[in-house]
Design an enzyme around this catalytic site. Structure first.
Site, mmCIF file in Angstrom:
data_model
loop_
_atom_site.group_PDB
_atom_site.id
_atom_site.type_symbol
_atom_site.label_atom_id
_atom_site.label_comp_id
_atom_site.label_asym_id
_atom_site.label_seq_id
_atom_site.Cartn_x
_atom_site.Cartn_y
_atom_site.Cartn_z
ATOM 1 N N GLU A 125 8.374 29.325 -59.710
ATOM 2 C CA GLU A 125 9.116 28.402 -58.838
ATOM 3 C C GLU A 125 8.288 27.885 -57.668
ATOM 4 O OE1 GLU A 125 11.255 27.139 -60.486
ATOM 5 O OE2 GLU A 125 13.264 27.822 -59.996
ATOM 6 N N THR A 180 14.088 19.019 -54.022
ATOM 7 C CA THR A 180 14.526 20.346 -53.569
ATOM 8 C C THR A 180 14.240 20.513 -52.074
ATOM 9 O OG1 THR A 180 14.141 21.207 -55.771
ATOM 10 C CG2 THR A 180 14.389 22.831 -54.040
#
Ligand code: ADP
Length: 304
Positions: A125, A180
């Site tokens: 991630e 994000t």
């Protein structure tokens, strides 16, 4: 064994009040990752529009990390077939990372447990979100409903009720490259205690709903007074989609992960087609086309 292929599901993070804590694996979309031993280095092959540099792709980071951690000398070729749309809040990069960790474990017969696989997949991630977070990867690796405790990492899985159904609307809009980061930047730094109490009560009820296998309790507790109001403006038509879906019988509606997908919670008994149409109309009101998927929770990553 020279090659292993693993299929890992999409996932929704947060489920409203469980920001950065809850994840649920969804059998809406799947990524396929094939790892093959090669002489040297790490290489990525894909037809999809994702980075192929190993440091910029979640799969490359996971392989690099696992090679180092478990002292594997062999090179690895990574072949990726995307099924989870990237950047839409469906845990796309996490699905690739999850599939990679599970495939690597098998390819080199490491016999790792679930927590370790999640830890390894979480490293991926860094490539997409810029920081390690475990909600999507845990769901994608282990399947079902996930609670993530950090410091120290503790991943708790609960099997969802068999009658839980989800309707996901993925709007066909261009998502910003740093989506994000943008959606994290609008999250309030300070919150009133009364809001925290509301979210805590709903989050606790969601957990109770999964433990008791009570889809109605889960659905009606999908209410978030902290993150959703701060992020809603980033999704054109969000409130219309939500209103339409609730009117069509959804029990709860919220943003999937960092968005822009919207997810409705319902049961097998709900009129799922009506909810799906209502969500589509909500986006259409803003002249936005959307892909609607009616789905169930998924059991997690599997070797194929
Ligand atoms: P979401 O959770 O909303 O799907 P992601 O966290 O998956 O969003 O982030 C998508 C970003 O991650 C994209 O910018 C994409 O280029 C990058 N990325 C890196 N590796 C992958 C991968 N294997 N699959 C999908 N996206 C990836």
């Amino acid at each position: 064994m020279n090659s292993v292929t693993v299929r890992a599901p999409s996932s929704t993070a947060n489920l409203g009040p469980g920001f950065d804590v809850f994840g649920l694996a969804l059998d809406a979309f799947y990524d396929e990752v094939q790892l093959t031993k090669q002489k040297h280095g790490i290489s990525i092959i894909t037809d999809d529009s994702i980075p192929v540099s190993p440091r910029k792709n979640t799969t490359g980071l996971v392989v690099e990390y696992m090679k180092k951690k478990f002292r594997i000398k062999s090179g690895v070729q990574i072949r990726i077939k995307k099924g989870v749309p990237a950047g839409f809040g469906m845990g796309s990069s996490a699905a690739s990372a999850a599939a990679t960790a599970v495939a690597f474990n098998k390819l080199f017969s490491l016999g790792l447990d679930g927590n370790t696989l999640v830890e390894c997949a979480g490293v991926g991630e860094l490539a997409s979100a810029g920081s390690i977070h475990y909600d999507n990867v845990s769901a994608s690796v282990l399947g079902g409903f996930i609670i993530v405790r950090t410091k120290p990492l503790d991943v708790i899985k609960i099997l969802p009720p068999s009658d839980l159904r989800l309707v996901v609307a993925v709007p066909k809009i261009t998502v910003p490259k740093k989506k994000t980061q943008v959606s994290r930047s609008v999250v309030p730094k300070h919150i009133p205690l009364s809001d925290s109490v509301v979210n805590l009560a709903n989050a606790s009820s969601i957990v109770a709903g999964f433990v008791r296998k009570d889809s109605e309790l889960i659905g009606k507790s999908i209410q978030d007074v902290i993150i959703e109001p701060a992020r809603a403006h980033l999704i054109p038509g969000f409130y219309q989609v939500k209103k339409n879906s609730l009117k069509a019988g959804a029990l709860g509606v919220t943003i999937s992960g960092a968005g822009p997908s919207v997810i409705s919670f319902a049961t097998k008994k709900s009129n799922l087609k009506k909810i799906a149409d209502a969500m589509k109309k909500g986006f259409a009101n803003k002249r936005i086309d959307s892909q609607i998927v009616i789905c169930k929770p998924s059991n997690g990553a599997k070797t194929i």
